[in-house]
Write a protein that holds these residues in place. Sequence first.
Motif, PDB file in Angstrom:
ATOM      1  N   PHE A   1      46.861  48.812  38.409  1.00  0.00           N
ATOM      2  CA  PHE A   1      48.226  48.299  38.294  1.00  0.00           C
ATOM      3  C   PHE A   1      48.940  48.228  39.640  1.00  0.00           C
ATOM      4  O   PHE A   1      50.145  48.016  39.680  1.00  0.00           O
ATOM      5  CB  PHE A   1      49.030  49.174  37.326  1.00  0.00           C
ATOM      6  CG  PHE A   1      48.494  49.155  35.931  1.00  0.00           C
ATOM      7  CD1 PHE A   1      48.770  48.098  35.079  1.00  0.00           C
ATOM      8  CD2 PHE A   1      47.682  50.173  35.463  1.00  0.00           C
ATOM      9  CE1 PHE A   1      48.263  48.067  33.791  1.00  0.00           C
ATOM     10  CE2 PHE A   1      47.171  50.151  34.176  1.00  0.00           C
ATOM     11  CZ  PHE A   1      47.464  49.093  33.338  1.00  0.00           C
ATOM     12  N   PHE A   2      48.188  48.395  40.732  1.00  0.00           N
ATOM     13  CA  PHE A   2      48.750  48.249  42.067  1.00  0.00           C
ATOM     14  C   PHE A   2      48.005  47.142  42.809  1.00  0.00           C
ATOM     15  O   PHE A   2      47.366  47.387  43.833  1.00  0.00           O
ATOM     16  CB  PHE A   2      48.649  49.571  42.838  1.00  0.00           C
ATOM     17  CG  PHE A   2      49.477  50.677  42.261  1.00  0.00           C
ATOM     18  CD1 PHE A   2      50.778  50.889  42.671  1.00  0.00           C
ATOM     19  CD2 PHE A   2      48.943  51.515  41.285  1.00  0.00           C
ATOM     20  CE1 PHE A   2      51.541  51.911  42.131  1.00  0.00           C
ATOM     21  CE2 PHE A   2      49.701  52.537  40.740  1.00  0.00           C
ATOM     22  CZ  PHE A   2      51.010  52.735  41.164  1.00  0.00           C
ATOM     23  N   PRO A   3      48.055  45.912  42.307  1.00  0.00           N
ATOM     24  CA  PRO A   3      47.315  44.816  42.954  1.00  0.00           C
ATOM     25  C   PRO A   3      48.023  44.345  44.218  1.00  0.00           C
ATOM     26  O   PRO A   3      49.241  44.516  44.381  1.00  0.00           O
ATOM     27  CB  PRO A   3      47.302  43.725  41.883  1.00  0.00           C
ATOM     28  CG  PRO A   3      48.567  43.949  41.119  1.00  0.00           C
ATOM     29  CD  PRO A   3      48.807  45.435  41.126  1.00  0.00           C
ATOM     30  N   GLU A   4      47.224  43.723  45.106  1.00  0.00           N
ATOM     31  CA  GLU A   4      47.811  43.171  46.316  1.00  0.00           C
ATOM     32  C   GLU A   4      48.618  41.927  45.968  1.00  0.00           C
ATOM     33  O   GLU A   4      48.338  41.240  44.984  1.00  0.00           O
ATOM     34  CB  GLU A   4      46.722  42.831  47.329  1.00  0.00           C
ATOM     35  CG  GLU A   4      45.707  41.821  46.818  1.00  0.00           C
ATOM     36  CD  GLU A   4      44.676  41.474  47.854  1.00  0.00           C
ATOM     37  OE1 GLU A   4      45.049  41.320  49.032  1.00  0.00           O
ATOM     38  OE2 GLU A   4      43.490  41.370  47.495  1.00  0.00           O
TER      39      GLU A   4
ATOM     40  N   LEU B   1      47.344  39.506  31.427  1.00  0.00           N
ATOM     41  CA  LEU B   1      47.007  39.592  32.841  1.00  0.00           C
ATOM     42  C   LEU B   1      47.824  38.639  33.700  1.00  0.00           C
ATOM     43  O   LEU B   1      48.157  38.954  34.851  1.00  0.00           O
ATOM     44  CB  LEU B   1      45.515  39.314  33.019  1.00  0.00           C
ATOM     45  CG  LEU B   1      44.959  39.339  34.440  1.00  0.00           C
ATOM     46  CD1 LEU B   1      45.185  40.705  35.062  1.00  0.00           C
ATOM     47  CD2 LEU B   1      43.490  38.982  34.444  1.00  0.00           C
ATOM     48  N   ALA B   2      48.147  37.461  33.184  1.00  0.00           N
ATOM     49  CA  ALA B   2      48.877  36.481  33.986  1.00  0.00           C
ATOM     50  C   ALA B   2      50.241  37.001  34.412  1.00  0.00           C
ATOM     51  O   ALA B   2      50.836  36.469  35.363  1.00  0.00           O
ATOM     52  CB  ALA B   2      49.028  35.177  33.208  1.00  0.00           C
TER      53      ALA B   2
ATOM     54  N   ALA C   1      46.105  38.099  38.941  1.00  0.00           N
ATOM     55  CA  ALA C   1      46.656  36.963  38.208  1.00  0.00           C
ATOM     56  C   ALA C   1      46.127  35.648  38.765  1.00  0.00           C
ATOM     57  O   ALA C   1      45.843  34.706  38.012  1.00  0.00           O
ATOM     58  CB  ALA C   1      48.177  36.996  38.268  1.00  0.00           C
ATOM     59  N   VAL C   2      45.973  35.573  40.093  1.00  0.00           N
ATOM     60  CA  VAL C   2      45.450  34.357  40.699  1.00  0.00           C
ATOM     61  C   VAL C   2      43.982  34.164  40.317  1.00  0.00           C
ATOM     62  O   VAL C   2      43.549  33.040  40.012  1.00  0.00           O
ATOM     63  CB  VAL C   2      45.626  34.408  42.225  1.00  0.00           C
ATOM     64  CG1 VAL C   2      44.937  33.216  42.884  1.00  0.00           C
ATOM     65  CG2 VAL C   2      47.102  34.432  42.587  1.00  0.00           C
ATOM     66  N   ARG C   3      43.192  35.236  40.317  1.00  0.00           N
ATOM     67  CA  ARG C   3      41.798  35.133  39.863  1.00  0.00           C
ATOM     68  C   ARG C   3      41.737  34.628  38.425  1.00  0.00           C
ATOM     69  O   ARG C   3      40.903  33.787  38.072  1.00  0.00           O
ATOM     70  CB  ARG C   3      41.113  36.497  39.973  1.00  0.00           C
ATOM     71  CG  ARG C   3      40.728  36.915  41.369  1.00  0.00           C
ATOM     72  CD  ARG C   3      39.837  38.154  41.310  1.00  0.00           C
ATOM     73  NE  ARG C   3      39.483  38.631  42.627  1.00  0.00           N
ATOM     74  CZ  ARG C   3      40.160  39.540  43.312  1.00  0.00           C
ATOM     75  NH1 ARG C   3      41.246  40.087  42.783  1.00  0.00           N
ATOM     76  NH2 ARG C   3      39.771  39.913  44.515  1.00  0.00           N
TER      77      ARG C   3
END
Length: 503
Positions: A422-425, A379-380, A440-442
């Motif tokens: 798979f289309f994150p902000e 995920l990172a 990734a930040v979460r």
Amino acid sequence: MKSLQRLEMRQGQGLVMTPQLLQAIKLLQLSHLDLAAYVDAELERNPLLERAEAESFDGEGGFDGEAAEPRLAQDLDLSRGEIESDLDTCLDNVFPDDGPAAREAPGGDSLSLTPAPWGNTGGSFDGEDDEAPDFEATLTSESTLREHLAPQLDLATRDPMERLIGGFLIDAVDEAGYLREDLAELAEQLGVRTEVVARVLSLVQGFDPSGVCARDLAECLSIQLKERDRLDPAMQALVSRLDLVAKRDLAALRRLCGVDDEDLAEMLAELRQLDPEPGRAFGAGPVEVLVPDVFVRPAPDGSWLVELNSEALPRVLVNQSYYATVSRGAKSDTDKAFLSDCLQTATWLTRSLEQRARTILKVASEIVRQQDGFFRNGLAHLRPLNLKTVADAIGMHESTVSRATSNKSIGTSRGTFEMKYFFPEAIPGAAGAAAHTSEAVRHRIKQLIDAEADDVLSDDALMQRLRGEGVDIARRTVAKYRESLRIPSSIERRRERAARAVR
């Protein structure tokens, strides 16, 4: 001044949304369950359509016969000339055949319409019985909360009025086991006094499961404590201030209950053993398993193999021999028109299904190529991605990519994910660094909090840590992500540690 009228001929280009094109767009955005229902309805309505038989698993990691794509194309082109003659148009007008280049992913990965062997659960392995037992036939239906409470009401009272009111209360209980309706409003609907409804409510609250039909959490816990003979004045005071329990304000709770640290710790431990939602154990709906539309697995050469899930891919064929037999015997114009319409519908459906499969596979392959870091390292390494990037890479319109990813999922070794995942902000990087995804930040925020030792990190401290790692993020965004992870604030985490230290 005279007005003149004249005829002119002009040539221009325009997009005509034919019924067949609208059908293709509709099928593309359907989930595999909705698509299966749609195909079943067409099979019942259209006599020229028939379901294609699934390939048999050969036990060696493959399927007997040729790949699905050539077979579909071969079945479709059995009488291409006859079909085009009946439809008075060329089949390539709306669905142009993809050339050889269109069958390869931009990164060189092969696009295969061959079903994934390890995704098939319908074949027989190593000579096992072809007819497996019907697992669904062995399942029993789970009783609902109402079905569990109704017999208890029949045993608890013989009064017809109380049974009527009790049944009304049981019907008003929600899935968690709570009565959210106001007693005065219920009494008005039933045409009785509020005291009568309250008396029957007290009767129903004594039913199993303990705590059912409570009007709030405090009443639910009080009922359970009363049945355990543990509702003393100190516990009553504790249950009356659940807001302080949630904040873990131990000092205020000690003063309120008049107990010491050891007694308070025992009371809180006893409170945690209670069930805050007693109705959840009944009538739970079946768990909906997310079935992947596409499987992704590593290839021997280090790339990724992207394959369609055969279980989520309906297969239909046009019965050309039946059409030829019936059309020769058709006498009236009505019969001929009906057969022509059935042939046209069946032909366009098979073309639409094939085009849908190709589009989903092409979009999924580009997603895998763009998110290679996630599939390899987790995920990172999920990178920012938007629909336009994928659309430009595969030469499609952005709206087509949006429809292809709606209600679809990808099965990976890390689990099954919706394609929209798979289309994150994107969150901008600090000092010109690369952008980061919100997921990734979460994930990083959770890692930092899980790694806390003696020093509990506040939202400001988390913000400074992330900015030191190249993430340009505001404190309120850190708080929003922390709350989405259901992680309490730093103050509440300190109080929780203090409570554990006392125990």
